[in-house]
Scaffold this motif. Structure first.
Motif, PDB file in Angstrom:
ATOM      1  N   THR A 131       0.826  -1.216   0.000  1.00 28.97           N
ATOM      2  CA  THR A 131       0.000   0.000   0.000  1.00 28.97           C
ATOM      3  C   THR A 131       0.860   1.267   0.000  1.00 28.97           C
ATOM      4  O   THR A 131       0.319   2.365  -0.012  1.00 28.97           O
ATOM      5  N   ARG A 132       2.174   1.111   0.049  1.00 33.88           N
ATOM      6  CA  ARG A 132       3.071   2.264   0.117  1.00 33.88           C
ATOM      7  C   ARG A 132       4.101   2.213  -0.999  1.00 33.88           C
ATOM      8  O   ARG A 132       4.470   1.138  -1.481  1.00 33.88           O
ATOM      9  N   TYR A 133       4.569   3.395  -1.378  1.00 34.77           N
ATOM     10  CA  TYR A 133       5.586   3.510  -2.420  1.00 34.77           C
ATOM     11  C   TYR A 133       6.673   4.435  -1.917  1.00 34.77           C
ATOM     12  O   TYR A 133       6.401   5.428  -1.243  1.00 34.77           O
ATOM     13  N   PHE A 134       7.911   4.116  -2.251  1.00 29.33           N
ATOM     14  CA  PHE A 134       9.043   4.880  -1.723  1.00 29.33           C
ATOM     15  C   PHE A 134      10.085   5.072  -2.803  1.00 29.33           C
ATOM     16  O   PHE A 134      10.505   4.117  -3.455  1.00 29.33           O
ATOM     17  N   SER A 135      10.495   6.301  -3.025  1.00 30.19           N
ATOM     18  CA  SER A 135      11.546   6.582  -3.999  1.00 30.19           C
ATOM     19  C   SER A 135      12.214   7.893  -3.641  1.00 30.19           C
ATOM     20  O   SER A 135      11.731   8.650  -2.805  1.00 30.19           O
ATOM     21  N   LYS A 136      13.327   8.166  -4.268  1.00 27.39           N
ATOM     22  CA  LYS A 136      14.063   9.398  -3.990  1.00 27.39           C
ATOM     23  C   LYS A 136      13.196  10.624  -4.239  1.00 27.39           C
ATOM     24  O   LYS A 136      13.265  11.611  -3.502  1.00 27.39           O
ATOM     25  N   SER A 137      12.375  10.583  -5.261  1.00 29.00           N
ATOM     26  CA  SER A 137      11.581  11.765  -5.627  1.00 29.00           C
ATOM     27  C   SER A 137      10.544  12.105  -4.564  1.00 29.00           C
ATOM     28  O   SER A 137      10.000  13.207  -4.557  1.00 29.00           O
ATOM     29  N   TYR A 138      10.237  11.172  -3.652  1.00 26.15           N
ATOM     30  CA  TYR A 138       9.260  11.453  -2.608  1.00 26.15           C
ATOM     31  C   TYR A 138       9.861  12.235  -1.443  1.00 26.15           C
ATOM     32  O   TYR A 138       9.136  12.778  -0.626  1.00 26.15           O
ATOM     33  N   ILE A 139      11.180  12.276  -1.331  1.00 26.62           N
ATOM     34  CA  ILE A 139      11.798  12.839  -0.136  1.00 26.62           C
ATOM     35  C   ILE A 139      12.027  14.345  -0.203  1.00 26.62           C
ATOM     36  O   ILE A 139      11.738  15.052   0.750  1.00 26.62           O
ATOM     37  N   PRO A 140      12.573  14.913  -1.300  1.00 24.28           N
ATOM     38  CA  PRO A 140      12.913  16.341  -1.284  1.00 24.28           C
ATOM     39  C   PRO A 140      11.740  17.226  -0.875  1.00 24.28           C
ATOM     40  O   PRO A 140      10.618  17.052  -1.338  1.00 24.28           O
ATOM     41  N   GLU A 141      12.007  18.148   0.021  1.00 30.21           N
ATOM     42  CA  GLU A 141      11.055  19.164   0.486  1.00 30.21           C
ATOM     43  C   GLU A 141       9.853  18.569   1.216  1.00 30.21           C
ATOM     44  O   GLU A 141       8.863  19.240   1.421  1.00 30.21           O
ATOM     45  N   GLN A 142       9.931  17.327   1.604  1.00 31.50           N
ATOM     46  CA  GLN A 142       8.766  16.718   2.243  1.00 31.50           C
ATOM     47  C   GLN A 142       9.028  16.304   3.682  1.00 31.50           C
ATOM     48  O   GLN A 142       8.109  15.954   4.403  1.00 31.50           O
ATOM     49  N   VAL A 143      10.282  16.292   4.116  1.00 29.41           N
ATOM     50  CA  VAL A 143      10.572  15.897   5.490  1.00 29.41           C
ATOM     51  C   VAL A 143      10.367  17.102   6.404  1.00 29.41           C
ATOM     52  O   VAL A 143      11.097  18.080   6.331  1.00 29.41           O
ATOM     53  N   THR A 144       9.364  17.046   7.257  1.00 32.87           N
ATOM     54  CA  THR A 144       9.077  18.118   8.201  1.00 32.87           C
ATOM     55  C   THR A 144       8.977  17.537   9.601  1.00 32.87           C
ATOM     56  O   THR A 144       8.403  16.464   9.800  1.00 32.87           O
ATOM     57  N   VAL A 145       9.554  18.246  10.556  1.00 34.26           N
ATOM     58  CA  VAL A 145       9.440  17.874  11.967  1.00 34.26           C
ATOM     59  C   VAL A 145       8.754  19.015  12.696  1.00 34.26           C
ATOM     60  O   VAL A 145       9.134  20.180  12.532  1.00 34.26           O
ATOM     61  N   TRP A 146       7.742  18.681  13.482  1.00 34.40           N
ATOM     62  CA  TRP A 146       7.033  19.668  14.290  1.00 34.40           C
ATOM     63  C   TRP A 146       7.327  19.407  15.761  1.00 34.40           C
ATOM     64  O   TRP A 146       7.272  18.257  16.205  1.00 34.40           O
ATOM     65  N   LEU A 147       7.610  20.458  16.515  1.00 37.41           N
ATOM     66  CA  LEU A 147       7.715  20.351  17.964  1.00 37.41           C
ATOM     67  C   LEU A 147       6.408  20.845  18.566  1.00 37.41           C
ATOM     68  O   LEU A 147       5.916  21.917  18.196  1.00 37.41           O
ATOM     69  N   VAL A 148       5.856  20.085  19.493  1.00 39.26           N
ATOM     70  CA  VAL A 148       4.505  20.325  20.011  1.00 39.26           C
ATOM     71  C   VAL A 148       4.545  20.337  21.527  1.00 39.26           C
ATOM     72  O   VAL A 148       5.217  19.508  22.153  1.00 39.26           O
ATOM     73  N   LYS A 149       3.801  21.260  22.114  1.00 33.12           N
ATOM     74  CA  LYS A 149       3.754  21.337  23.574  1.00 33.12           C
ATOM     75  C   LYS A 149       2.915  20.188  24.126  1.00 33.12           C
ATOM     76  O   LYS A 149       1.788  19.965  23.708  1.00 33.12           O
ATOM     77  N   THR A 150       3.492  19.494  25.126  1.00 35.62           N
ATOM     78  CA  THR A 150       2.782  18.382  25.755  1.00 35.62           C
ATOM     79  C   THR A 150       2.522  18.606  27.241  1.00 35.62           C
ATOM     80  O   THR A 150       1.872  17.785  27.888  1.00 35.62           O
ATOM     81  N   GLY A 151       3.033  19.721  27.789  1.00 30.40           N
ATOM     82  CA  GLY A 151       2.868  20.011  29.212  1.00 30.40           C
ATOM     83  C   GLY A 151       3.811  21.123  29.611  1.00 30.40           C
ATOM     84  O   GLY A 151       4.400  21.790  28.753  1.00 30.40           O
ATOM     85  N   PRO A 152       3.969  21.379  30.916  1.00 31.52           N
ATOM     86  CA  PRO A 152       4.925  22.402  31.361  1.00 31.52           C
ATOM     87  C   PRO A 152       6.320  22.099  30.821  1.00 31.52           C
ATOM     88  O   PRO A 152       6.809  20.974  30.907  1.00 31.52           O
ATOM     89  N   ILE A 153       6.959  23.120  30.257  1.00 28.43           N
ATOM     90  CA  ILE A 153       8.242  22.928  29.587  1.00 28.43           C
ATOM     91  C   ILE A 153       9.400  23.185  30.544  1.00 28.43           C
ATOM     92  O   ILE A 153       9.430  24.195  31.241  1.00 28.43           O
TER      93      ILE A 153
END
Length: 340
Positions: A131-153
């Motif tokens: 159900t999944r496809y993976f290639s080099k063309s899928y990676i550029p500009e698509q890797v994003t990491v979000w930092l999210v608040k989960t409680g008192p920092i």
């Protein structure tokens, strides 16, 4: 009279087919860093708020692809930090603990989604590999990491990388983490050793409140408007940015996070968030008469920020298809300010 005894034996053999994907390439990885990112660590933000985001892509050479997988092969994502925090973040998906109290993270699944709608990953949830496809063309500009608040920092950095592994193959080849896995396709390291913390930041506030109500429109009026054009029902959204004196002169970026699902192919378009609402109609958000780009961390910048300034947007109806029904349409998004 002779009696004939027939002994009939039925033998069944259970055949176990060992499914195994075919691979090409050696695999590799990239790192996503939060260099000089400053995170607001006071108590003003609720749990689930996005604290910062970073993106990385391009120049990826060592990619391991997979094919010819059998029915028992799976695709799965594992991480060295994979404990679910219980908080939901981007796209309502799980947020995972980073090891820094109060700060969780999310990362994109690099086998699905598009550039304008990356999809947040869910760890330890295998799906059939085919159900999944993976290639080099899928990676550029698509890797994003979000930092999210989960409680008192607790303001502290994290030594060492958080590593996320993307794997495909049988149960043995996709178990655990580490380069020893035959099924490892790619890895992404998240570097939180250089983040900084702050107690004050700029605030962004809709001048006329959080809700914008468009005038009613008929299906005929909407169909008579070129797709994405002004319907005559559009409304202005003015966002006021107020900064304390400690922030004046600094450089900021801002980006648009769709709370409702956004179109994976059309910039600035929010799909209807009402399950039984109008069909065939969405909403479009524009800036300077051009559709905004959701999730883009590079496009929108404010240099030398002032005490007070504003952003101007518009919202309007958007014709998704000619199969239009009557009803209501709703879309939600937020604007996130982040010091560069």
């Amino acid at each position: 009279m002779k009696k004939l005894f027939l002994l009939i034996s039925l033998f069944t053999t259970s055949l176990h087919v060992a499914a195994e994907c075919s691979y090409s390439g050696t695999g590799g990885g990239i790192n996503v860093s939060f260099t000089n990112v400053k995170i607001l660590s006071d108590s003003s933000q609720p749990n689930g708020a996005i604290l910062a985001a970073a993106t990385r892509g391009g120049n990826v050479t060592d990619v391991k692809t997979f094919s010819n997988c059998g029915p028992g092969d799976v695709y799965v994502i594992h991480s060295t930090k994979d404990i679910d925090s219980g908080i939901k973040g981007v796209q309502g998906m799980p947020v995972y603990n980073t090891g820094i109290p109060g700060i969780g993270y999310q990362i994109t699944d690099i086998t699905i989604g598009t550039k304008i709608r990356p999809i947040a990953a869910e760890f330890n949830s295998p799906v059939p590999a085919d159900t999944r496809y993976f290639s080099k063309s899928y990676i550029p500009e698509q890797v994003t990491v979000w930092l999210v608040k989960t409680g008192p920092i607790t303001p502290q950095t994290l030594s060492g990388m958080i590593t996320v592994y993307y794997l495909a193959g049988n149960a043995t080849d996709t178990a655990g983490t580490g380069a020893q896995n035959k099924g490892q396709l790619f890895r992404i390291g998240i570097n939180l050793s250089t983040i900084k913390f702050k107690q004050t930041s700029c605030n962004i506030t809709p001048r006329s409140g959080n809700t914008v109500i468009l005038d009613k429109i008929t299906a005929a009026q909407l169909k008579a408007t070129p797709q994405g054009g002004d319907t005559g029902k559009q409304k202005n959204i003015r966002l006021d940015i107020d900064c304390p004196s400690t922030e004046v002169g600094k450089n900021y970026l801002y980006w648009f996070n769709p709370i409702s699902e956004n179109s994976p192919t059309k910039d600035g378009v929010l799909l209807n968030d009402i399950s039984n609402g109008v069909r065939g109609v969405g909403l479009i958000i524009k800036q300077e008469n051009k559709p905004i780009t959701f999730y883009d961390l590079n496009k929108y910048k404010i240099s030398n920020i002032k005490n007070n300034q504003s952003l101007n947007l518009t919202t309007d109806y958007y014709l998704m298809s000619n199969d239009v029904t009557s009803g209501a349409v709703k879309g939600q998004f937020e604007v996130i300010l982040q010091e560069k």
